[in-house]
Design a protein around this motif. Structure first.
Motif, short mmCIF file in Angstrom:
data_model
loop_
_atom_site.label_atom_id
_atom_site.label_comp_id
_atom_site.label_asym_id
_atom_site.label_seq_id
_atom_site.Cartn_x
_atom_site.Cartn_y
_atom_site.Cartn_z
N UNK A 34 0.76 -1.14 -0.04
CA UNK A 34 0.08 0.07 0.14
C UNK A 34 0.61 1.24 0.06
N UNK A 35 2.03 1.01 0.54
CA UNK A 35 3.03 2.37 0.54
C UNK A 35 3.53 2.73 -0.49
N UNK A 36 4.00 1.74 -1.49
CA UNK A 36 4.65 1.97 -2.88
C UNK A 36 4.34 3.03 -3.48
N UNK A 37 5.37 3.91 -3.81
CA UNK A 37 5.07 5.08 -4.35
C UNK A 37 4.29 4.93 -5.76
N UNK A 38 4.73 3.93 -6.72
CA UNK A 38 3.75 3.96 -7.72
C UNK A 38 2.16 3.57 -7.43
N UNK A 88 -3.27 5.43 -7.11
CA UNK A 88 -4.53 5.90 -6.26
C UNK A 88 -4.96 7.34 -6.50
N UNK A 89 -3.79 8.19 -6.45
CA UNK A 89 -4.24 9.87 -6.58
C UNK A 89 -4.95 10.08 -7.71
N UNK A 90 -4.54 9.37 -8.74
CA UNK A 90 -5.14 9.54 -10.04
C UNK A 90 -6.64 9.07 -10.22
#
Length: 159
Positions: free
Chosen positions: A127-131, A136-138
């Motif tokens: 869940x913490x992966x930068x990608x 998720x924000x997209x």
């Protein structure tokens, strides 16, 4: 009980807490219970893209967000093969689907000390992966458009 909790010798307090949880029943409205049993379990309507929730037909092929599938090797409720079959049902790109395995049974997946310390830690790392945060924000910024007929057909073909 030690297998579910994944501890060598559970303390009397831990056993008592588990037994209290196990004896507790959730009072579900009858119509909800019937819908879950008939539509989800017997009819498998979510997997078929036919489940209606809140007045809207839900089709997993419309889902394109990254997903992490976590299954227990000896799960007697949802075997790993069943959990991992979700890959064929969703519209998520194959590279955005992660599959993790844990030891134990259905309950030990959620309550076992080893799984809480390892499998769920791995899921939290995922869940913490930068990608993932970028994706998720997209997905949060604009509601996803319904899947195109081609995407839906591709997901159904994988079923």
């Amino acid at each position: 009980l030690s297998g579910v909790l994944q501890v060598e010798s559970p303390s009397p307090d831990l056993i008592a807490r588990f037994q209290a949880w196990d004896a507790w029943t959730i009072d579900l409205p009858g119509s909800f219970y019937v819908q879950v049993v008939e539509s989800l379990f017997r009819g498998n309507k979510l997997a078929k893209g036919e489940f209606v929730g809140l007045g809207r037909t839900l089709d997993l092929a419309d889902m394109r967000a990254p997903i992490c599938l976590l299954a227990a090797n000896d799960d007697e409720v949802t075997p790993p093969e069943q959990t991992f079959a979700a890959r064929r049902l969703v519209g998520t790109a194959p590279g955005d689907v992660s599959a993790l395995r844990a030891t134990g049974s259905h309950l030990s997946l959620f309550m076992g000390a080893r799984n809480l310390a390892s499998a769920w830690r791995d899921a939290a790392r995922w869940l913490r992966r930068p990608a993932l945060r970028r994706n998720a924000s997209r997905h949060r910024q604009a509601p996803a458009a319904p899947a195109s007929d081609a995407l839906r057909a591709a997901a159904r073909a994988r079923r």
